[in-house]
Design a protein around this motif. Structure first.
Motif, PDB file in Angstrom:
ATOM      1  N   PHE A   1       0.863  -1.184   0.000  1.00  0.00           N
ATOM      2  CA  PHE A   1       0.000   0.000   0.000  1.00  0.00           C
ATOM      3  C   PHE A   1       0.898   1.232   0.000  1.00  0.00           C
ATOM      4  CE2 PHE A   1      -3.200  -2.962   0.842  1.00  0.00           C
ATOM      5  CZ  PHE A   1      -4.458  -2.373   0.933  1.00  0.00           C
ATOM      6  N   GLU A   2       0.696   2.124  -0.960  1.00  0.00           N
ATOM      7  CA  GLU A   2       1.513   3.327  -1.065  1.00  0.00           C
ATOM      8  C   GLU A   2       0.651   4.572  -0.904  1.00  0.00           C
ATOM      9  OE1 GLU A   2       3.570   3.268  -4.774  1.00  0.00           O
ATOM     10  OE2 GLU A   2       4.985   1.700  -4.152  1.00  0.00           O
ATOM     11  N   ASN A   3       0.733   5.208   0.259  1.00  0.00           N
ATOM     12  CA  ASN A   3       0.056   6.483   0.525  1.00  0.00           C
ATOM     13  C   ASN A   3      -1.414   6.448   0.130  1.00  0.00           C
ATOM     14  OD1 ASN A   3       2.599   7.668   1.334  1.00  0.00           O
ATOM     15  ND2 ASN A   3       3.102   7.802  -0.850  1.00  0.00           N
ATOM     16  N   VAL A   4      -2.106   5.405   0.558  1.00  0.00           N
ATOM     17  CA  VAL A   4      -3.502   5.199   0.166  1.00  0.00           C
ATOM     18  C   VAL A   4      -4.444   5.979   1.085  1.00  0.00           C
ATOM     19  CG1 VAL A   4      -5.363   3.499   0.003  1.00  0.00           C
ATOM     20  CG2 VAL A   4      -3.080   2.950  -0.876  1.00  0.00           C
ATOM     21  N   SER A   5      -5.327   6.771   0.465  1.00  0.00           N
ATOM     22  CA  SER A   5      -6.397   7.464   1.190  1.00  0.00           C
ATOM     23  C   SER A   5      -7.713   7.139   0.511  1.00  0.00           C
ATOM     24  CB  SER A   5      -6.173   8.977   1.206  1.00  0.00           C
ATOM     25  OG  SER A   5      -5.003   9.312   1.935  1.00  0.00           O
ATOM     26  N   PHE A   6      -8.761   7.082   1.319  1.00  0.00           N
ATOM     27  CA  PHE A   6     -10.077   6.728   0.759  1.00  0.00           C
ATOM     28  C   PHE A   6     -11.185   7.385   1.574  1.00  0.00           C
ATOM     29  CE2 PHE A   6     -13.878   4.024   0.897  1.00  0.00           C
ATOM     30  CZ  PHE A   6     -14.216   4.042  -0.451  1.00  0.00           C
TER      31      PHE A   6
ATOM     32  N   ASN B   1      -3.605   8.178   4.184  1.00  0.00           N
ATOM     33  CA  ASN B   1      -2.184   7.990   3.895  1.00  0.00           C
ATOM     34  C   ASN B   1      -1.641   6.671   4.458  1.00  0.00           C
ATOM     35  OD1 ASN B   1       0.096   9.077   2.599  1.00  0.00           O
ATOM     36  ND2 ASN B   1       0.948   9.762   4.550  1.00  0.00           N
ATOM     37  N   ILE B   2      -2.284   5.578   4.063  1.00  0.00           N
ATOM     38  CA  ILE B   2      -1.899   4.241   4.539  1.00  0.00           C
ATOM     39  C   ILE B   2      -0.747   3.701   3.690  1.00  0.00           C
ATOM     40  CG2 ILE B   2      -2.662   1.853   4.805  1.00  0.00           C
ATOM     41  CD1 ILE B   2      -3.956   3.626   6.815  1.00  0.00           C
ATOM     42  N   SER B   3       0.314   3.281   4.359  1.00  0.00           N
ATOM     43  CA  SER B   3       1.464   2.679   3.656  1.00  0.00           C
ATOM     44  C   SER B   3       1.995   1.512   4.479  1.00  0.00           C
ATOM     45  CB  SER B   3       2.580   3.711   3.447  1.00  0.00           C
ATOM     46  OG  SER B   3       2.168   4.747   2.574  1.00  0.00           O
TER      47      SER B   3
ATOM     48  N   ASP C   1     -12.033   2.007  -5.119  1.00  0.00           N
ATOM     49  CA  ASP C   1     -10.704   2.457  -5.526  1.00  0.00           C
ATOM     50  C   ASP C   1     -10.253   3.586  -4.615  1.00  0.00           C
ATOM     51  OD1 ASP C   1     -10.115   0.728  -7.586  1.00  0.00           O
ATOM     52  OD2 ASP C   1     -11.001   1.981  -9.148  1.00  0.00           O
ATOM     53  N   PRO C   2      -8.943   3.652  -4.320  1.00  0.00           N
ATOM     54  CA  PRO C   2      -8.447   4.743  -3.474  1.00  0.00           C
ATOM     55  C   PRO C   2      -8.666   6.106  -4.135  1.00  0.00           C
ATOM     56  CG  PRO C   2      -6.775   3.028  -3.802  1.00  0.00           C
ATOM     57  CD  PRO C   2      -7.865   2.754  -4.762  1.00  0.00           C
ATOM     58  N   ILE C   3      -8.800   7.125  -3.299  1.00  0.00           N
ATOM     59  CA  ILE C   3      -8.853   8.499  -3.823  1.00  0.00           C
ATOM     60  C   ILE C   3      -7.456   8.930  -4.228  1.00  0.00           C
ATOM     61  CG2 ILE C   3      -9.318  10.902  -3.201  1.00  0.00           C
ATOM     62  CD1 ILE C   3     -11.522   9.915  -1.387  1.00  0.00           C
ATOM     63  N   THR C   4      -6.500   8.627  -3.375  1.00  0.00           N
ATOM     64  CA  THR C   4      -5.093   8.903  -3.694  1.00  0.00           C
ATOM     65  C   THR C   4      -4.270   7.663  -3.360  1.00  0.00           C
ATOM     66  OG1 THR C   4      -4.664   9.813  -1.493  1.00  0.00           O
ATOM     67  CG2 THR C   4      -5.338  11.370  -3.204  1.00  0.00           C
ATOM     68  N   GLY C   5      -3.089   7.600  -3.916  1.00  0.00           N
ATOM     69  CA  GLY C   5      -2.206   6.470  -3.665  1.00  0.00           C
ATOM     70  C   GLY C   5      -2.548   5.274  -4.548  1.00  0.00           C
TER      71      GLY C   5
ATOM     72  N   GLN D   1      -5.950   5.702  10.326  1.00  0.00           N
ATOM     73  CA  GLN D   1      -4.497   5.818  10.238  1.00  0.00           C
ATOM     74  C   GLN D   1      -3.827   4.629  10.916  1.00  0.00           C
ATOM     75  OE1 GLN D   1      -4.474   9.831  12.106  1.00  0.00           O
ATOM     76  NE2 GLN D   1      -3.207  10.419  10.354  1.00  0.00           N
ATOM     77  N   ILE D   2      -2.653   4.276  10.398  1.00  0.00           N
ATOM     78  CA  ILE D   2      -1.854   3.248  11.066  1.00  0.00           C
ATOM     79  C   ILE D   2      -1.094   3.941  12.185  1.00  0.00           C
ATOM     80  CG2 ILE D   2       0.009   1.575  10.827  1.00  0.00           C
ATOM     81  CD1 ILE D   2      -0.789   1.171   7.941  1.00  0.00           C
TER      82      ILE D   2
END
Length: 634
Positions: A371-376, A387-389, A420-424, A580-581
């Motif tokens: 997971f690379e900088n995933v936001s949803f 911002n999940i990574s 689908d993620p919004i970002t990442g 968030q993690i």
């Protein structure tokens, strides 16, 4: 026609054009049946036009022969004059029977052909609608009401089928018959024809105005029926909760509200349709009276024959009968248009999640996930994941822990590409999920939920849904892996036992083990477990846990659990809170960190110790209570 009338006509049935345009491909597939129906329809119309002519000849050539010279010099007039009255009468009576027989045959072929075409077309449309609903994203289904969607698939499509046969074809036939009769009337006598059609503007005005109202009311009725069906489906599917919380009276009030709303709309539509039909009858009566009033003067003046007047009156009776029916058919078509628009609303909904352009078949996955900088967010105003990574190696087990509502289930939903993620981005074996076709991606991921859903069908069917076409030997292997084979064989028909809706005739542990077997038969390299042992008793939890260990062996596994005892052996633990993690690492690392995870673990550990102490206390009390009885016996 005034400009406002034109606008009203355009506004009356705006959905009909959309419906016909959208379903044009299905219509083209039925072209030969439609050609047969239309040809039969034209023959029926011609025969309708011929119906009153034998009567005209009987009047003009047999009953009133002196008027026969006023028959517009028909080519057949000379031949008819040469026949004796008895032969002519017999021929004309026979022609009445022949016209009726041929008209009935033509009507039969037009109706049957149209019915077959409509059934074939709408069966395909219903299949397309159901398939499209299956492919719409979870975002759509989370907002839609199940009962309303079922209404669209069933009764809305059925209404389209009924109306296409019972209204559209008769409306077309009646309209063409009306045009043909008007042309014949003008050919016979333009003055009487003008009198007959003088009411048409009033008819069109009334039809357009009332049809617009009918369509609006009917659309409200269908919406009410959809809401009513949704309420019923929701309450019936959750009947245990309804009974437990005594919600039946509240739900009955909601259902009653929608039921009354639908009833009022239905009554209003019936009133408008009846008003339109009565208006047509009044206009027909006025037209008939005017034609008879002027026609008798023309007969007395020997401008037209009695037979001509008889044809006019018959044409008015036949031609304006379609006008009466036109009012009824217009109401039915308005209802069908409302149903058709509801169907189109679904078919025109574009799935949020679909194969991207140039998507490829996914190769066999190894199971490396990043997971690379995933936001949803489900809506732009509130982020669910921020911002999940993190990264997982093939075969590792990842535990997702933390408070409820933190975003754990949403995270694994992104892995399945339910959203689908919004970002990442999310990568499997170094490639973005969106590069692959959905089917090939999801085929390589198995999932076991807390409340696993089983379908109506046999036990064998439910296991094979994990991989359609699986052989019985593979199904049995999956059941053994899931610790399900023994209890399945104890069922009345074994693997052929029919399960009730959602597997209601099995215990929770049995349902869960069949779900594990369904997951196992996929041989998927990635496994998602969402609270798979929650709510099970000790015996079932032990059997399910053993099955899960075998299922996840050497497979990349995501385990969502609130029970931290089950996550201690995970290769990576993600403590997720508020999207968030907050912490990540192994159990040992997180306990050493002495943060949120360690605090939650300490609370659960203390709770477990308290539970065991309470159990010992209750056991001691039970023993103490029994001792006096024992002493007394001695």
């Amino acid at each position: 026609m005034r400009r406002s009338d034109s606008k009203s006509i355009r506004a009356a049935l705006p959905g009909l054009g959309r419906i016909l345009k959208h379903f044009a491909p299905q219509l083209r597939k039925q072209k030969w049946l439609l050609i047969l129906s239309f040809g039969s329809l034209l023959a029926e119309i011609v025969l309708h036009l011929l119906e009153p002519w034998p009567l005209k000849f009987i009047f003009d050539y047999i009953l009133l022969p002196n008027a026969s010279h006023k028959s517009h010099h028909l080519p057949i007039a000379a031949a008819l004059s040469q026949l004796s009255p008895s032969v002519l009468l017999t021929s004309l009576v026979a022609s009445i029977v022949a016209i009726a027989l041929l008209g009935a045959a033509a009507a039969y072929f037009s109706i049957v052909g149209m019915a077959l075409a409509a059934t074939n077309m709408l069966t395909e449309i219903r299949t397309d609608l159901y398939s499209h609903l299956q492919r719409l994203s979870l975002a759509f289904h989370n907002q839609a009401k199940t009962g309303d969607l079922i209404t669209r698939v069933t009764s809305d499509i059925e209404r389209l089928r009924e109306v296409s046969v019972m209204a559209v074809l008769p409306l077309l036939a009646n309209s063409l018959t009306l045009v043909g009769m008007i042309l014949v009337m003008f050919w016979m006598n333009w003055e009487l024809a003008l009198i007959a059609i003088a009411i048409f503007p009033w008819f069109l005005f009334s039809t357009v105005r009332l049809t617009h109202k009918i369509r609006r009311v009917v659309k409200m009725q269908r919406q009410g029926e959809g809401a009513m069906a949704a309420t019923a489906a929701e309450s019936i599917s959750a009947i245990k909760v309804v009974k437990a919380l005594s919600l039946h009276e509240m739900l009955e009030r909601v259902f009653f509200h929608y039921n009354r709303k639908s009833l009022r709309a239905s009554n209003k539509a019936q009133q408008l349709s009846a008003a339109l039909e009565r208006m047509v009858e009044l206009l027909v009566g006025v037209a008939t009276a005017l034609v008879l009033w002027r026609g008798v003067y023309l007969v007395l003046a020997k401008i037209v024959t009695p037979g001509d007047l008889l044809v006019f009156v018959n044409y008015l009776r036949i031609a304006f009968k379609p006008m009466r029916q036109l009012a009824k058919y217009t109401g039915q078509i308005a209802k069908a248009t409302a149903s058709g628009e509801r169907v189109l609303d679904i078919l025109n909904t574009v799935p949020d999640i679909q194969d991207s352009k140039g998507a490829l078949e996914a190769p066999p996955f190894l199971g490396a996930i990043r997971f690379e900088n995933v936001s949803f967010a489900y809506n732009p105003e509130q982020l669910i994941l921020k911002n999940i990574s993190f990264e997982v190696q093939p075969g590792q087990q990842v535990a997702l822990v933390g408070p409820s509502g933190g975003g754990k289930s949403t995270l694994v939903s992104l892995l399945l590409r339910l959203y689908d993620p919004i970002t990442g981005r999310i990568l499997i074996d170094g490639h973005d999920l969106r590069e692959y076709k959905l089917q090939s991606l999801r085929r390589q991921i198995s999932i076991v939920l807390q409340d696993s859903i089983l379908f109506s069908g046999t036990v064998q069917d439910n296991i094979s849904y994990g991989r359609l076409g699986a052989r019985f030997k593979e199904i049995e292997w999956a059941a053994r892996l899931a610790n399900a084979h023994d209890f399945i064989m104890a069922l009345p028909q074994g693997y052929a036992t029919i399960l009730g809706e959602r597997g209601a005739n099995l215990s929770g542990g049995q349902r869960q083990r069949i779900a594990i077997a369904r997951a196992a038969i996929r041989h998927a390299p990635i496994v998602i477990l969402d609270e798979p042992t929650t709510g099970l008793d000790n015996e079932n939890e032990r059997a399910v846990s053993e099955a899960l260990q075998r299922l996840t062996y050497k497979r990349t596994t995501f385990l969502i659990s609130h029970n931290l005892k089950t996550t201690q052996s995970a290769d990576l633990i993600l403590y997720i809170e508020n999207g968030q993690i907050i912490e990540q690492g192994t159990h040992t690392e997180l306990m050493r960190l002495n943060g949120r995870y360690a605090a939650m673990y300490a609370i659960q550990d203390k709770s477990d110790l308290s539970g065991k102490a309470e159990g010992r206390r209750l056991s001691w009390q039970k023993g103490s209570d029994s001792e006096p009885l024992h002493s007394h016996c001695e």
